[in-house]
Design a protein around this motif. Structure first.
Motif, PDB file in Angstrom:
ATOM      1  N   GLU A   1      44.887  13.801  47.016  1.00 47.51           N
ATOM      2  CA  GLU A   1      43.885  13.390  47.998  1.00 47.51           C
ATOM      3  C   GLU A   1      43.450  11.946  47.723  1.00 47.51           C
ATOM      4  N   ARG A   2      43.302  11.633  46.465  1.00 39.02           N
ATOM      5  CA  ARG A   2      42.869  10.281  46.083  1.00 39.02           C
ATOM      6  C   ARG A   2      43.847   9.215  46.567  1.00 39.02           C
ATOM      7  N   VAL A   3      45.154   9.511  46.515  1.00 40.77           N
ATOM      8  CA  VAL A   3      46.155   8.533  46.958  1.00 40.77           C
ATOM      9  C   VAL A   3      46.524   8.719  48.433  1.00 40.77           C
ATOM     10  N   GLY A   4      45.719   9.525  49.141  1.00 48.29           N
ATOM     11  CA  GLY A   4      45.894   9.664  50.585  1.00 48.29           C
ATOM     12  C   GLY A   4      47.022  10.585  51.004  1.00 48.29           C
ATOM     13  N   LEU A   5      47.362  11.572  50.151  1.00 47.09           N
ATOM     14  CA  LEU A   5      48.505  12.443  50.452  1.00 47.09           C
ATOM     15  C   LEU A   5      48.153  13.925  50.334  1.00 47.09           C
ATOM     16  N   SER A   6      46.913  14.263  50.642  1.00 47.83           N
ATOM     17  CA  SER A   6      46.506  15.673  50.494  1.00 47.83           C
ATOM     18  C   SER A   6      47.314  16.592  51.405  1.00 47.83           C
ATOM     19  N   ASP A   7      47.842  16.048  52.504  1.00 48.18           N
ATOM     20  CA  ASP A   7      48.620  16.877  53.440  1.00 48.18           C
ATOM     21  C   ASP A   7      50.104  16.948  53.076  1.00 48.18           C
ATOM     22  N   LYS A   8      50.501  16.293  51.964  1.00 45.99           N
ATOM     23  CA  LYS A   8      51.922  16.248  51.601  1.00 45.99           C
ATOM     24  C   LYS A   8      52.227  17.024  50.312  1.00 45.99           C
ATOM     25  N   ALA A   9      51.300  17.852  49.853  1.00 41.95           N
ATOM     26  CA  ALA A   9      51.471  18.537  48.556  1.00 41.95           C
ATOM     27  C   ALA A   9      52.753  19.369  48.500  1.00 41.95           C
ATOM     28  N   SER A  10      53.135  19.964  49.627  1.00 41.18           N
ATOM     29  CA  SER A  10      54.308  20.842  49.608  1.00 41.18           C
ATOM     30  C   SER A  10      55.576  20.140  50.086  1.00 41.18           C
TER      31      SER A  10
END
Length: 265
Positions: free
Chosen positions: A144-153
């Motif tokens: 989330e900090r690096v702006g990728l909370s939606d890309k975890a999977s």
């Protein structure tokens, strides 16, 4: 200006003392002396082949150095010292120091068979022995900090170069290192993706208090973000100073020439 003039009081986080590095007969580092204070952000600049990346790799002993000493938070890197003589340290000791110096590379180096979440949790679980649940919680926070909370999977091949590099930064942060090493992290990216990675690094420099050593050719970034800029050429530190002073009033002919070539392009 000497290192001692610039370095803040107290023990350095990174201390590089009279370090020499050879590749066969090629003398790549020629007696480097550099101290980096806790929480300091330094940018290493200079022409290709000046030894910047090699120096960074010596700090976490991805490259051996033949003379001198490097300490990270007071611990000698790569060697044991007895009666003034150095002998190679066992791999487990090297691994322990390396865990404190997370490195972000030009070529992301993500595990292709692991998701973004899997890449970020790998180090804490394997090296720090963090529980899977705690590692995943931390990884989601960092993504989330690096702006990728939606890309975890998502897997690396489903991500842009800039997104992969931001995962790599989250992975480095997950180790909670004492020092973060960045090696030309934008040089493999398409120009339009450079900004998103530099924005993350700017945020880290401003908010985390982690010590950062950054090899970069992004002069505006060096000017904006670093506490100190170190100019290297031909295996030596030619000049170092606060960014405004270094860029606006270069003292050496070599630095003047380097900066003038950049403005010509």
């Amino acid at each position: 200006m000497t290192t001692d003039d610039i370095v803040r009081s107290g023990s350095p986080m990174v201390s590089i003392q009279a370090v020499h590095k050879y590749y066969g007969s090629l003398h790549v580092l020629r007696g480097i002396d550099l101290s980096v204070s806790p929480g300091e952000v330094i940018c290493l600049i200079g022409p290709s082949g000046s030894g910047k990346t090699t120096l960074l790799r010596c700090v976490n002993f991805l490259e051996t150095y033949q003379q001198g000493r490097i300490y990270v938070d007071g611990v000698l890197v790569g060697y044991r010292e007895r009666n003034g003589k150095l002998s190679p340290a066992p791999e487990r000791e090297i691994a322990k120091v390396r865990a404190e110096t997370s490195m972000v590379f030009q070529q992301f180096n993500l595990f292709p068979h692991k998701t973004a979440l899997g890449n970020v949790t790998f180090g804490p679980i394997k090296v720090r022995k963090t529980s899977k649940a705690a590692a995943e919680q931390q990884a989601l926070r960092l993504l989330e900090r690096v702006g990728l909370s939606d890309k975890a999977s998502s897997y690396p091949n489903q991500l842009s170069g800039g997104q992969q590099q931001r995962v790599a930064i989250a992975r480095a942060l997950a180790m909670e290192p004492k020092v973060m090493l960045f090696d030309e992290v934008t040089s493999a990216l398409d120009p339009e993706l450079v900004g998103e990675v530099l924005a993350v690094m700017r945020d880290l420099a401003r908010t985390t208090g982690v010590t950062m050593m950054v090899v970069t050719h992004e002069m505006q970034f060096a000017r904006d973000v670093s506490d100190r800029v170190v100019f290297m050429d031909n295996g030596v530190i030619v000049e170092q100073n606060e960014p405004a002073a270094l860029f606006e009033n270069p003292e050496s002919d070599r630095l003047k020439s380097f900066l003038s070539r950049l403005t010509d392009h």
